[in-house]
Design an enzyme around this catalytic site. Sequence first.
Site, PDB file in Angstrom:
ATOM      1  N   ASP A  62      13.061 -26.368   9.413  1.00 12.82           N
ATOM      2  CA  ASP A  62      13.622 -25.852   8.148  1.00 12.82           C
ATOM      3  C   ASP A  62      15.096 -26.232   8.001  1.00 12.82           C
ATOM      4  O   ASP A  62      15.542 -26.610   6.911  1.00 12.82           O
ATOM      5  CB  ASP A  62      13.546 -24.313   8.123  1.00 12.82           C
ATOM      6  CG  ASP A  62      12.161 -23.805   7.747  1.00 12.82           C
ATOM      7  OD1 ASP A  62      11.429 -24.510   7.034  1.00 12.82           O
ATOM      8  OD2 ASP A  62      11.818 -22.676   8.161  1.00 12.82           O
ATOM      9  N   ALA A  80      20.768 -13.059   3.490  1.00 13.64           N
ATOM     10  CA  ALA A  80      20.998 -13.105   4.937  1.00 13.64           C
ATOM     11  C   ALA A  80      19.687 -12.998   5.696  1.00 13.64           C
ATOM     12  O   ALA A  80      19.623 -12.433   6.787  1.00 13.64           O
ATOM     13  CB  ALA A  80      21.949 -11.972   5.334  1.00 13.64           C
ATOM     14  N   GLY A  81      18.617 -13.540   5.125  1.00 18.47           N
ATOM     15  CA  GLY A  81      17.306 -13.482   5.773  1.00 18.47           C
ATOM     16  C   GLY A  81      17.033 -14.727   6.606  1.00 18.47           C
ATOM     17  O   GLY A  81      17.965 -15.467   6.979  1.00 18.47           O
ATOM     18  N   GLY A  82      15.751 -14.963   6.893  1.00 18.11           N
ATOM     19  CA  GLY A  82      15.346 -16.080   7.753  1.00 18.11           C
ATOM     20  C   GLY A  82      15.765 -17.427   7.191  1.00 18.11           C
ATOM     21  O   GLY A  82      16.242 -18.288   7.939  1.00 18.11           O
ATOM     22  N   THR A  97       4.807 -19.426   9.413  1.00 28.81           N
ATOM     23  CA  THR A  97       5.574 -18.905   8.289  1.00 28.81           C
ATOM     24  C   THR A  97       5.655 -17.381   8.368  1.00 28.81           C
ATOM     25  O   THR A  97       5.243 -16.782   9.366  1.00 28.81           O
ATOM     26  CB  THR A  97       4.988 -19.445   6.948  1.00 28.81           C
ATOM     27  OG1 THR A  97       5.867 -19.068   5.897  1.00 28.81           O
ATOM     28  CG2 THR A  97       3.574 -18.942   6.652  1.00 28.81           C
ATOM     29  N   LEU A 107      16.846 -22.214  -2.984  1.00 30.15           N
ATOM     30  CA  LEU A 107      15.757 -22.537  -2.047  1.00 30.15           C
ATOM     31  C   LEU A 107      14.395 -22.335  -2.697  1.00 30.15           C
ATOM     32  O   LEU A 107      13.381 -22.817  -2.207  1.00 30.15           O
ATOM     33  CB  LEU A 107      15.847 -21.675  -0.786  1.00 30.15           C
ATOM     34  CG  LEU A 107      17.092 -21.824   0.077  1.00 30.15           C
ATOM     35  CD1 LEU A 107      16.837 -21.221   1.447  1.00 30.15           C
ATOM     36  CD2 LEU A 107      17.532 -23.257   0.222  1.00 30.15           C
ATOM     37  N   GLY A 113      14.380 -25.944  -4.322  1.00 28.70           N
ATOM     38  CA  GLY A 113      13.852 -25.861  -2.950  1.00 28.70           C
ATOM     39  C   GLY A 113      12.728 -26.834  -2.645  1.00 28.70           C
ATOM     40  O   GLY A 113      12.249 -26.875  -1.499  1.00 28.70           O
ATOM     41  N   ASN A 146       9.316 -22.739  13.102  1.00 28.26           N
ATOM     42  CA  ASN A 146       8.424 -22.952  11.948  1.00 28.26           C
ATOM     43  C   ASN A 146       7.383 -24.036  12.220  1.00 28.26           C
ATOM     44  O   ASN A 146       6.507 -24.265  11.388  1.00 28.26           O
ATOM     45  CB  ASN A 146       9.222 -23.293  10.669  1.00 28.26           C
ATOM     46  CG  ASN A 146       9.624 -24.753  10.622  1.00 28.26           C
ATOM     47  OD1 ASN A 146       9.985 -25.329  11.651  1.00 28.26           O
ATOM     48  ND2 ASN A 146       9.557 -25.358   9.460  1.00 28.26           N
ATOM     49  N   TYR A 163      11.306 -22.974  -4.983  1.00 31.49           N
ATOM     50  CA  TYR A 163      10.737 -24.176  -5.635  1.00 31.49           C
ATOM     51  C   TYR A 163       9.699 -23.794  -6.685  1.00 31.49           C
ATOM     52  O   TYR A 163       9.235 -24.641  -7.441  1.00 31.49           O
ATOM     53  CB  TYR A 163      10.138 -25.148  -4.596  1.00 31.49           C
ATOM     54  CG  TYR A 163       9.170 -24.515  -3.639  1.00 31.49           C
ATOM     55  CD1 TYR A 163       7.831 -24.345  -3.961  1.00 31.49           C
ATOM     56  CD2 TYR A 163       9.604 -24.064  -2.393  1.00 31.49           C
ATOM     57  CE1 TYR A 163       6.954 -23.748  -3.069  1.00 31.49           C
ATOM     58  CE2 TYR A 163       8.740 -23.463  -1.500  1.00 31.49           C
ATOM     59  CZ  TYR A 163       7.412 -23.312  -1.845  1.00 31.49           C
ATOM     60  OH  TYR A 163       6.543 -22.709  -0.969  1.00 31.49           O
ATOM     61  N   LYS A 198       7.788 -16.084  12.234  1.00 32.47           N
ATOM     62  CA  LYS A 198       8.701 -17.130  12.721  1.00 32.47           C
ATOM     63  C   LYS A 198       9.533 -16.731  13.947  1.00 32.47           C
ATOM     64  O   LYS A 198       9.867 -17.579  14.769  1.00 32.47           O
ATOM     65  CB  LYS A 198       9.648 -17.571  11.596  1.00 32.47           C
ATOM     66  CG  LYS A 198       8.970 -18.438  10.540  1.00 32.47           C
ATOM     67  CD  LYS A 198       9.987 -18.957   9.532  1.00 32.47           C
ATOM     68  CE  LYS A 198       9.311 -19.818   8.493  1.00 32.47           C
ATOM     69  NZ  LYS A 198      10.266 -20.450   7.574  1.00 32.47           N
TER      70      LYS A 198
HETATM   71  P1  NAP Z   1      13.820 -12.905   3.821  1.00 35.02           P
HETATM   72  O1  NAP Z   1      13.926 -13.167   5.275  1.00 35.02           O
HETATM   73  O2  NAP Z   1      12.961 -11.791   3.319  1.00 35.02           O
HETATM   74  O3  NAP Z   1      15.347 -12.670   3.278  1.00 35.02           O
HETATM   75  C1  NAP Z   1      15.614 -12.466   1.925  1.00 35.02           C
HETATM   76  C2  NAP Z   1      17.094 -12.185   1.704  1.00 35.02           C
HETATM   77  O4  NAP Z   1      17.265 -11.939   0.301  1.00 35.02           O
HETATM   78  C3  NAP Z   1      17.624 -10.942   2.416  1.00 35.02           C
HETATM   79  O5  NAP Z   1      19.000 -11.106   2.668  1.00 35.02           O
HETATM   80  C4  NAP Z   1      17.406  -9.850   1.357  1.00 35.02           C
HETATM   81  O6  NAP Z   1      18.309  -8.761   1.447  1.00 35.02           O
HETATM   82  C5  NAP Z   1      17.725 -10.600   0.087  1.00 35.02           C
HETATM   83  N1  NAP Z   1      17.002 -10.010  -1.049  1.00 35.02           N
HETATM   84  C6  NAP Z   1      15.664  -9.888  -1.178  1.00 35.02           C
HETATM   85  N2  NAP Z   1      15.366  -9.317  -2.381  1.00 35.02           N
HETATM   86  C7  NAP Z   1      16.553  -9.069  -2.988  1.00 35.02           C
HETATM   87  C8  NAP Z   1      16.920  -8.496  -4.235  1.00 35.02           C
HETATM   88  N3  NAP Z   1      15.995  -8.067  -5.074  1.00 35.02           N
HETATM   89  N4  NAP Z   1      18.237  -8.386  -4.532  1.00 35.02           N
HETATM   90  C9  NAP Z   1      19.172  -8.824  -3.667  1.00 35.02           C
HETATM   91  N5  NAP Z   1      18.897  -9.390  -2.469  1.00 35.02           N
HETATM   92  C10 NAP Z   1      17.604  -9.509  -2.136  1.00 35.02           C
HETATM   93  O7  NAP Z   1      13.326 -14.198   3.045  1.00 35.02           O
HETATM   94  P2  NAP Z   1      13.604 -15.716   3.430  1.00 35.02           P
HETATM   95  O8  NAP Z   1      12.551 -16.219   4.325  1.00 35.02           O
HETATM   96  O9  NAP Z   1      15.027 -15.811   3.881  1.00 35.02           O
HETATM   97  O10 NAP Z   1      13.391 -16.460   2.026  1.00 35.02           O
HETATM   98  C11 NAP Z   1      14.365 -16.381   0.998  1.00 35.02           C
HETATM   99  C12 NAP Z   1      13.990 -17.308  -0.160  1.00 35.02           C
HETATM  100  O11 NAP Z   1      13.970 -18.670   0.285  1.00 35.02           O
HETATM  101  C13 NAP Z   1      12.597 -17.056  -0.740  1.00 35.02           C
HETATM  102  O12 NAP Z   1      12.670 -17.185  -2.134  1.00 35.02           O
HETATM  103  C14 NAP Z   1      11.748 -18.166  -0.158  1.00 35.02           C
HETATM  104  O13 NAP Z   1      10.674 -18.524  -0.994  1.00 35.02           O
HETATM  105  C15 NAP Z   1      12.762 -19.301  -0.082  1.00 35.02           C
HETATM  106  N6  NAP Z   1      12.424 -20.289   0.966  1.00 35.02           N
HETATM  107  C16 NAP Z   1      12.248 -21.582   0.583  1.00 35.02           C
HETATM  108  C17 NAP Z   1      11.955 -22.541   1.538  1.00 35.02           C
HETATM  109  C18 NAP Z   1      11.764 -23.974   1.119  1.00 35.02           C
HETATM  110  O14 NAP Z   1      11.200 -24.765   1.880  1.00 35.02           O
HETATM  111  N7  NAP Z   1      12.224 -24.359  -0.051  1.00 35.02           N
HETATM  112  C19 NAP Z   1      11.841 -22.187   2.899  1.00 35.02           C
HETATM  113  C20 NAP Z   1      12.045 -20.845   3.250  1.00 35.02           C
HETATM  114  C21 NAP Z   1      12.336 -19.899   2.274  1.00 35.02           C
HETATM  115  P3  NAP Z   1      17.915  -7.385   2.178  1.00 35.02           P
HETATM  116  O15 NAP Z   1      17.969  -7.670   3.633  1.00 35.02           O
HETATM  117  O16 NAP Z   1      18.935  -6.442   1.680  1.00 35.02           O
HETATM  118  O17 NAP Z   1      16.508  -7.035   1.727  1.00 35.02           O
END
Ligand code: NAP
Length: 287
Positions: A112, A137-139, A72, A231, A254, A97, A233, A76
Amino acid sequence: MNGGKVMITSKTKKIGILGWPLGHSLSPLMHNAAFTALDLDYVYVPLPVQPENLAQAVAGLKAMEFTGVNVTIPHKVAIMSYLDEIDPSAQFVGAVNTILIKEGKCIGYNTDAQGFIQSLTRRNVTIRGKKAVVMGAGGAARAVASGLIQNGIQQITIGTRNSLKAQGFTGFFPNFKNLLGCNWRDSTFTSQVKECDILINSTPIGMSANEKEELPILWENVNKDATICDLIYNPPMTAFLNSAQIRGYRIINGAGMLVEQGALAFELWTDKQAPRTIMSNIVSKYM
Ligand code: NAP
């Protein structure tokens, strides 16, 4: 396992989760409950590893004959350079993952993307030929987009607070031409939301740490028949999902993705069908 009690011996197969910091991961609870339910002699442990120790940690997993691990944040992508093989599921997403350690080789997978897709298809959401809008646009957005593309989505729009990141995202999937990146304040985003079949929050907005922030969605612009996914939960009902539910939209949080990605990993490690209901009950109980 012995009569539902965990009994660890020298024969017990070891699985873990590599991340830093590990925080409130539900994976150990979910997997240990699943092993107990099927009376499998496996144990799942948290393995907090700082980024600078990742290479040694992978070597250690082999040396200590682990059967596999979940990976995680923040490892990753970085972990891919230390593995012996990368399965196409992880190549397509560009992130790992799940690792299976077989005959001394570490093989990286990604569950994932398919986990997200299964969380939709189990709720009878159609993907083939449909249009999706993803916020973030993150992971996780990368896994979501991979799953959607592999399952026949017609078009994906990525909306973020930062247009450059949204536009850069299109480079991850050079062979998928119907991928558009824009700022979520732009008129392009508004027009895509009007037409979309699936709208997905893939940002942390809505988690308790980001409680005061709101996603820039004007509900009067959203297609009335769209499925709304978050996403997140924890909490299970975010402000975004709540707003959608009040307006009569079908909503998906999620938790389904968490359970499905875990179930697919469980099946890689054990070759047994994962007890999804038990895993899902544990997630609902502790989230
Ligand atoms: P990440 O790689 O850190 O990417 C987060 C994304 O959200 C980036 O595009 C970031 O933009 C944007 N962001 C973050 N804070 C923000 C804010 N305050 N305002 C506007 N945009 C914001 O995180 P991730 O791994 O993709 O995870 C994203 C979400 O998915 C999390 O809530 C995580 O818990 C959830 N998730 C759930 C599962 C599941 O199994 N259900 C699995 C994975 C992730 P910038 O690049 O501009 O910072």
